[in-house]
Enzyme design. Sequence first.
Site, PDB file in Angstrom:
ATOM      1  N   HIS A  64     -39.780  37.229  63.175  1.00  0.00           N
ATOM      2  CA  HIS A  64     -41.234  36.828  63.977  1.00  0.00           C
ATOM      3  C   HIS A  64     -41.298  35.059  63.733  1.00  0.00           C
ATOM      4  CE1 HIS A  64     -43.802  36.442  66.668  1.00  0.00           C
ATOM      5  NE2 HIS A  64     -44.898  37.004  66.205  1.00  0.00           N
ATOM      6  N   HIS A 121     -49.389  34.956  60.627  1.00  0.00           N
ATOM      7  CA  HIS A 121     -49.986  35.660  61.081  1.00  0.00           C
ATOM      8  C   HIS A 121     -50.381  36.980  61.646  1.00  0.00           C
ATOM      9  CE1 HIS A 121     -46.854  35.380  63.946  1.00  0.00           C
ATOM     10  NE2 HIS A 121     -46.938  35.857  65.125  1.00  0.00           N
ATOM     11  N   GLU A 164     -52.839  42.345  60.749  1.00  0.00           N
ATOM     12  CA  GLU A 164     -52.651  43.006  61.817  1.00  0.00           C
ATOM     13  C   GLU A 164     -51.774  43.733  61.890  1.00  0.00           C
ATOM     14  OE1 GLU A 164     -54.923  43.058  64.469  1.00  0.00           O
ATOM     15  OE2 GLU A 164     -53.618  44.383  65.550  1.00  0.00           O
ATOM     16  N   ASP A 165     -50.863  43.470  61.186  1.00  0.00           N
ATOM     17  CA  ASP A 165     -49.577  44.570  60.970  1.00  0.00           C
ATOM     18  C   ASP A 165     -49.848  45.353  59.423  1.00  0.00           C
ATOM     19  OD1 ASP A 165     -49.434  43.805  63.584  1.00  0.00           O
ATOM     20  OD2 ASP A 165     -47.661  43.195  62.772  1.00  0.00           O
ATOM     21  N   ASP A 189     -46.922  31.811  69.062  1.00  0.00           N
ATOM     22  CA  ASP A 189     -46.096  33.137  68.438  1.00  0.00           C
ATOM     23  C   ASP A 189     -46.147  34.024  70.117  1.00  0.00           C
ATOM     24  OD1 ASP A 189     -46.793  35.562  67.679  1.00  0.00           O
ATOM     25  OD2 ASP A 189     -48.561  36.225  68.712  1.00  0.00           O
ATOM     26  N   ASP A 191     -38.654  16.389  94.766  1.00  0.00           N
ATOM     27  CA  ASP A 191     -38.694  16.345  93.283  1.00  0.00           C
ATOM     28  C   ASP A 191     -37.549  17.226  92.822  1.00  0.00           C
ATOM     29  OD1 ASP A 191     -40.818  18.285  93.948  1.00  0.00           O
ATOM     30  OD2 ASP A 191     -42.024  17.137  92.532  1.00  0.00           O
TER      31      ASP A 191
HETATM   32 MN    MN Z   1     -46.775  37.587  65.930  1.00  0.00          MN
END
Ligand code: MN
Length: 744
Positions: free
Chosen positions: A73, A97, A101-102, A164, A284
């Site tokens: 990811h 990123h 958090e993880d 993300d 269009d």
């Molecule tokens: Mn992520």
Amino acid sequence: MESKSSPGSISVSAPLTKDDDLYRIEDRYAQLEKSFSSNRPKEDLAKVRAAFEFSRDQHIGQARKSGEPYIIHPIAVAQILVDMHMDLVCVETALLHDVVEDTGVTIDEIRKRFGPEVAVCVDGVTKLGKIQLYSREEQQAESVRKMLLAMVGDIRVILVKLCDRLHNLRTIGSLSREKQTRIGQETLDIYSPIAHRLGMGKVRAELEDLAFAAIDPEAHADICGQIEHKRKASQEFLEGIQKSVEQKLAREGIPARVEGRVKRPYSVYLKLKKQKIPIEQVYDLLALRIITDSLKNCYAALGVIHNEWPPIPGRIKDFIAMPRQNGYQSLHTSVMGTGGQAFEVQIRNEEMHRLAEEGVAAHWKYKEGRRGKSTEEQYVNWMRQLVEWQQEMRDPGEFMSTLKVDLYSDEVYVFTPKGKVVVLPRESTPVDFAYAIHSDVGNACVGSKVNNRIVPLKYSLKNGDVVEVLTQPGHMPSKDWLGFVRTSKARNKIKQIINATERSKAIEIGEKYFEKEARRLSVSISKIDEAILAQVLEDYGVGKLEDLFANLGYGKIEARPILMRLSPERAAQEEAKASEAVAPPPSQANMDKEAKNLALRVKGLNDVMIYRAPCCNPIPGEAIVGYITRGKGVAVHSISCTNVQNLMYEVERKIDVEWAKSGVESFDVQISITTDDRPGMLAQFTQILFSENSNIRSLEARGDDDRDGAVVDMKIEVRDKRQLEKILSALRRIPGVRDIERKS
Ligand code: MN
């Protein structure tokens, strides 16, 4: 494979090798590195690798819902950013990123390893991730505020976050239906509008289509089917046109690429839904896009097109002369093709094309290293303003609706009398226009002419309107304007002025109150010691005497203790008196008065001195209006009170008041009943009042000889308008009652 060991990191072990074989993690990374070095040859690849390896080692053992190793990811997110030609910090941030958090890594550690810029960005993305977006409106407003703040800090935070989200949507299939819907909705509510506002057309388009598919797979498949059907049917036609355009442009010496473009499923879906038309009428749906080399050639190409196919009136849009708020530039026209099939042509140059696709991200493209502050300024300024406004808007619902206007609305293009273009959200009014010109023009605006004709201030502006603002020096904006203005700028400025006016009213009320109390307590204000006053002001946490008056007027503080502080002699006297005699208890009447006034307050202010006007004696439930008296605080009248009309000639003394929700007090109301003169009437009246739980405070009955009847005057206690109405209608139903009048 190498790995750096770090405190707290999990060491590389067998499963990684297996994953790497299976998912070719190294290959994916190698691809990332390759694209990055070809886009930005001068950047230090060792830094990218360091971020990759650190992230890989931290996420080891973690899998995505799809079963893939987690590191897939961040690599994919970084790849999207690299493809957008983003810089090193962005790529490092993308790789890292989810680490904070993880896994157990702290921002401090990121800072130590990758430097402050990356740390700020990773921190920003982590915080954005924690924001609950799919929630009640007030929470959503707060979340958006946080997002805006994060973006203002470093716009790369939102770029990484958008990518993300993009990758998460691309791989959303393994999540539950419920989660897919939530993520899809959140994307349409927040992320894609932000991408749109940042001019990132390509990212926005993909976000929207993926979100649409996630929310409603059937509708999405249906639209895609219809589009494909139509595309196939018109393919030959379109290819013919494309060739013909290419030839004609070449003959005129206009260098250009010509592409066929199919409208995206989500915008087709919105159009069908909004205009309630079948797909055949979306003209269009298929379009040609001509990308040429210069601005001049854009118009030249338009000439070539119109020379060949007649333009459909009203469908020519010059977004080059009048760029959209997000910077989008292009010429749009719809023409009638041979055989009566209409099609749209979009014309732009390479620069405009890049901006249309990438928006704020395009600014990084040819930049090495440091980001240039000035180029992204227009986007950042917009967000900064929003944040400022948001802080002033107390009502989260209102902030969301303002934000929605700013983010989602279509635009309307109008002109000043001198021909300058002003871009406003659709349904903007002359007042919005006036504020867009200048705050002073907005404040002094008293009327407006559109295309030389007088229009009401809440007139909804149309494309091409020439707008003239009529001003009157010293004029003040009206609160009513808040009911129809569309732009956050106008809304914000009007509120500022209204707040300032209310403050000056509070100062006036406070000063009178102060003077009155001073007289009552026999404190001579003129003899107050400057030094003591300064000390008192400091103790009350205000800078000026005016602020103290404002607080008095708002009812935040009381005058008496202040006066006692200001006049130590009086304070000493009072104390002596207090030790001599116990103060008499406040009279019942006074206490009642106090209590009843608690049921009222000035809108937006707390506990301003306030009382019910005896002339109309309003009770809860009745429409009321406040009037600032000289020296007695705010008198509250019923709107129907005849005195109000006379008092309100001084409009600036009018103030909005409302009933507070206390509901325990009762209020005296004087009623007068005209009735047949017969025995037992009074008993029936009292019976009704008793059963309605209302007390009779006084009662007086007298004969009315003129009309052969009786008049009963009663003062009764009621809680509110509803109770009063119930009582009155019950009384009216008594046989023999001719008329009931409320006296006060
Ligand atoms: Mn992520």
